[in-house]
Design a protein around this motif. Structure first.
Motif, PDB file in Angstrom:
ATOM      1  N   TYR A   1       0.831  -1.200   0.000  1.00 15.81           N
ATOM      2  CA  TYR A   1       0.000   0.000   0.000  1.00 15.81           C
ATOM      3  C   TYR A   1       0.871   1.258   0.000  1.00 15.81           C
ATOM      4  O   TYR A   1       0.614   2.201  -0.752  1.00 15.81           O
ATOM      5  N   ARG A   2       1.888   1.263   0.850  1.00 14.07           N
ATOM      6  CA  ARG A   2       2.771   2.433   0.930  1.00 14.07           C
ATOM      7  C   ARG A   2       3.481   2.663  -0.399  1.00 14.07           C
ATOM      8  O   ARG A   2       3.582   3.802  -0.878  1.00 14.07           O
ATOM      9  N   SER A   3       3.972   1.592  -1.007  1.00 13.49           N
ATOM     10  CA  SER A   3       4.696   1.715  -2.265  1.00 13.49           C
ATOM     11  C   SER A   3       3.790   2.217  -3.380  1.00 13.49           C
ATOM     12  O   SER A   3       4.194   3.043  -4.209  1.00 13.49           O
ATOM     13  N   TYR A   4       2.565   1.717  -3.404  1.00 14.50           N
ATOM     14  CA  TYR A   4       1.611   2.187  -4.406  1.00 14.50           C
ATOM     15  C   TYR A   4       1.340   3.681  -4.220  1.00 14.50           C
ATOM     16  O   TYR A   4       1.336   4.446  -5.190  1.00 14.50           O
TER      17      TYR A   4
ATOM     18  N   ASP B   1       9.860  -8.203  -4.276  1.00  8.91           N
ATOM     19  CA  ASP B   1       9.166  -7.608  -3.130  1.00  8.91           C
ATOM     20  C   ASP B   1       7.689  -7.378  -3.444  1.00  8.91           C
ATOM     21  O   ASP B   1       6.816  -7.593  -2.591  1.00  8.91           O
ATOM     22  N   ILE B   2       7.399  -6.927  -4.648  1.00  7.96           N
ATOM     23  CA  ILE B   2       6.013  -6.678  -5.053  1.00  7.96           C
ATOM     24  C   ILE B   2       5.214  -7.977  -5.044  1.00  7.96           C
ATOM     25  O   ILE B   2       4.093  -8.034  -4.521  1.00  7.96           O
ATOM     26  N   LEU B   3       5.792  -9.029  -5.595  1.00 11.48           N
ATOM     27  CA  LEU B   3       5.102 -10.324  -5.638  1.00 11.48           C
ATOM     28  C   LEU B   3       4.923 -10.897  -4.236  1.00 11.48           C
ATOM     29  O   LEU B   3       3.904 -11.524  -3.939  1.00 11.48           O
ATOM     30  N   ARG B   4       5.887 -10.660  -3.360  1.00 14.09           N
ATOM     31  CA  ARG B   4       5.798 -11.160  -1.987  1.00 14.09           C
ATOM     32  C   ARG B   4       4.703 -10.430  -1.207  1.00 14.09           C
ATOM     33  O   ARG B   4       3.948 -11.036  -0.453  1.00 14.09           O
ATOM     34  N   SER B   5       4.615  -9.127  -1.375  1.00 14.93           N
ATOM     35  CA  SER B   5       3.647  -8.330  -0.623  1.00 14.93           C
ATOM     36  C   SER B   5       2.211  -8.647  -1.035  1.00 14.93           C
ATOM     37  O   SER B   5       1.330  -8.811  -0.192  1.00 14.93           O
ATOM     38  N   ARG B   6       1.964  -8.674  -2.349  1.00 15.69           N
ATOM     39  CA  ARG B   6       0.659  -8.963  -2.939  1.00 15.69           C
ATOM     40  C   ARG B   6      -0.376  -7.870  -2.696  1.00 15.69           C
ATOM     41  O   ARG B   6      -1.464  -7.928  -3.255  1.00 15.69           O
ATOM     42  N   ARG B   7      -0.067  -6.874  -1.871  1.00 17.32           N
ATOM     43  CA  ARG B   7      -1.001  -5.761  -1.688  1.00 17.32           C
ATOM     44  C   ARG B   7      -0.914  -4.860  -2.925  1.00 17.32           C
ATOM     45  O   ARG B   7       0.165  -4.518  -3.361  1.00 17.32           O
ATOM     46  N   LYS B   8      -2.072  -4.478  -3.474  1.00 15.79           N
ATOM     47  CA  LYS B   8      -2.106  -3.660  -4.688  1.00 15.79           C
ATOM     48  C   LYS B   8      -1.227  -4.283  -5.766  1.00 15.79           C
ATOM     49  O   LYS B   8      -0.467  -3.584  -6.458  1.00 15.79           O
ATOM     50  N   LEU B   9      -1.324  -5.581  -5.918  1.00 15.55           N
ATOM     51  CA  LEU B   9      -0.394  -6.330  -6.763  1.00 15.55           C
ATOM     52  C   LEU B   9      -0.420  -5.855  -8.215  1.00 15.55           C
ATOM     53  O   LEU B   9       0.628  -5.508  -8.785  1.00 15.55           O
ATOM     54  N   ALA B  10      -1.590  -5.832  -8.835  1.00 18.59           N
ATOM     55  CA  ALA B  10      -1.684  -5.455 -10.250  1.00 18.59           C
ATOM     56  C   ALA B  10      -1.216  -4.015 -10.467  1.00 18.59           C
ATOM     57  O   ALA B  10      -0.472  -3.724 -11.419  1.00 18.59           O
ATOM     58  N   ALA B  11      -1.647  -3.119  -9.584  1.00 19.18           N
ATOM     59  CA  ALA B  11      -1.265  -1.709  -9.720  1.00 19.18           C
ATOM     60  C   ALA B  11       0.233  -1.523  -9.551  1.00 19.18           C
ATOM     61  O   ALA B  11       0.872  -0.774 -10.310  1.00 19.18           O
TER      62      ALA B  11
ATOM     63  N   LEU C   1       2.944  -0.094 -12.282  1.00 24.89           N
ATOM     64  CA  LEU C   1       3.809   1.055 -11.998  1.00 24.89           C
ATOM     65  C   LEU C   1       5.282   0.676 -12.092  1.00 24.89           C
ATOM     66  O   LEU C   1       6.111   1.483 -12.509  1.00 24.89           O
ATOM     67  N   TRP C   2       5.615  -0.549 -11.688  1.00 28.85           N
ATOM     68  CA  TRP C   2       6.999  -1.028 -11.833  1.00 28.85           C
ATOM     69  C   TRP C   2       7.373  -1.088 -13.314  1.00 28.85           C
ATOM     70  O   TRP C   2       8.456  -0.658 -13.715  1.00 28.85           O
ATOM     71  N   LEU C   3       6.462  -1.603 -14.131  1.00 30.88           N
ATOM     72  CA  LEU C   3       6.707  -1.673 -15.571  1.00 30.88           C
ATOM     73  C   LEU C   3       6.813  -0.274 -16.184  1.00 30.88           C
ATOM     74  O   LEU C   3       7.647  -0.045 -17.067  1.00 30.88           O
ATOM     75  N   LEU C   4       5.982   0.639 -15.715  1.00 30.46           N
ATOM     76  CA  LEU C   4       6.031   2.018 -16.221  1.00 30.46           C
ATOM     77  C   LEU C   4       7.413   2.631 -16.004  1.00 30.46           C
ATOM     78  O   LEU C   4       7.975   3.268 -16.896  1.00 30.46           O
ATOM     79  N   GLY C   5       7.966   2.410 -14.801  1.00 26.39           N
ATOM     80  CA  GLY C   5       9.287   2.952 -14.507  1.00 26.39           C
ATOM     81  C   GLY C   5      10.407   2.303 -15.285  1.00 26.39           C
ATOM     82  O   GLY C   5      11.512   2.853 -15.379  1.00 26.39           O
TER      83      GLY C   5
END
Length: 320
Positions: A237-240, A281-291, A295-299
């Motif tokens: 959530y924080r990262s999103y 880290d994104i896959l591990r967290s799973r919170r707001k996974l798709a978003a 955003l990771w791909l955008l960067g």
């Protein structure tokens, strides 16, 4: 502040090398007001900006609780009493009040209310999870929150040395330390927005690039915190939140690009969009996974694809 119904109060005022007659006004109140002896005037040896003055308050405060207030805002007479009673009743480390936002731009005056539901957090991580999931409903400003001074010092929380969004960085860090916190529905603060202030730089005709760089420094501080909290359940959530802030910031820079001197390049805008977490880290967290994955791909997009994608999304979000 001197009209507060709470009887035992200390008013800390920091003179950050002011060049007007502010100190004369303060001295008048100290000598003439019935509660003038409760005013302490602290003088900074050199101009340090809002973050450094607030750190000085953390160091100098003598009371059980600390409450920050901006110079041009107002609080209701019962504000400290209401927040204090909630802190005592719930044994809370922090208590947030609701607030009224007043926008004064030219002849226009608009009023909005930011009202919390009555909420009590009783475990560490609960307030952080709520704040990051409810970004638009949880304030990032540090005013209108009563904070236990000892808790603040033991947590070693400090404001970073920037002039923009330093309160946002502080709030993002603060909520991760809170074990007991309260949100109150009562409106205790009136937040007054005027043009040409630090929080409204977009209304000026010329914007120094250094101010954009200061804001980027704040964002980078929050991103670094995401990396350090990567195993916490709320980090997704924080990262999103912080990466979406980057997106909106990029759109804002694009919209006012002709005002920024010297200009900001496309390559620099792409750097702002970098995601604070690794793909693992994104896959591990799973919170707001798709978003977060998007955003990771955008960067990581090449520059020739990044800019048109941001502009398309900005128009879709109605921020461009």
């Amino acid at each position: 502040m001197l009209r507060q119904t709470f009887p035992d109060i200390e008013v800390l005022l920091v003179d950050d090398c002011s060049t007007d007659h502010t100190v004369d006004v303060v001295e008048h109140y100290r000598s003439e007001h019935p509660r003038g002896d409760r005013i302490r005037l602290l003088r900074q040896p050199q101009n340090g900006g809002p973050g450094m003055t607030r750190n000085r308050m953390i160091d100098e405060a003598r009371g059980r609780y600390l409450y920050f207030m901006d110079a041009d805002d107002e609080i209701v007479p019962e504000a400290i009493k209401l927040l204090y009673e909630a802190a005592q009743h719930y044994r809370a480390e922090v208590v947030y009040g609701s607030h009224q936002r007043i926008e004064l731009y030219g002849e226009q005056r608009r009023t909005f209310y930011h009202q919390y539901p009555m909420t009590v957090f009783e475990r560490r991580g609960e307030m952080a999870s709520y704040a990051y999931r409810s970004y638009s409903r949880f304030q990032v400003q540090v005013w209108n929150v009563l904070i236990d001074t000892e808790f603040l010092r033991q947590s070693q929380l400090r404001f970073i040395n920037v002039k923009f969004w330093e309160d946002m960085a502080f709030t993002y860090d603060l909520v991760t330390h809170v074990s007991r916190g309260v949100l109150l529905p009562m409106v205790t603060y009136r937040y007054v927005c005027r043009p040409n202030t630090l929080s409204n730089f977009q209304h000026r005709d010329r914007i120094p690039r250094s101010e954009i760089e200061q804001t980027i420094a704040t964002i980078n501080h929050i991103k670094q915190g995401c990396s350090e909290l990567r195993y916490q359940p709320y980090v997704g959530y924080r990262s999103y939140d912080v990466t979406m802030n980057c997106f909106y910031m990029i759109c804002r820079i694009i919209a006012i690009r002709d005002k920024i001197v010297p200009p900001v390049s496309d390559a620099e805008l792409k750097t702002i969009a970098s995601h604070p977490l690794t793909l693992g880290d994104i896959l591990r967290s799973r919170r707001k996974l798709a978003a977060n994955l998007f955003l990771w791909l955008l960067g990581h997009m090449p520059l020739w694809l990044f800019m048109p994608t941001v502009k398309m999304l900005g128009r879709y979000k109605k921020v461009l």
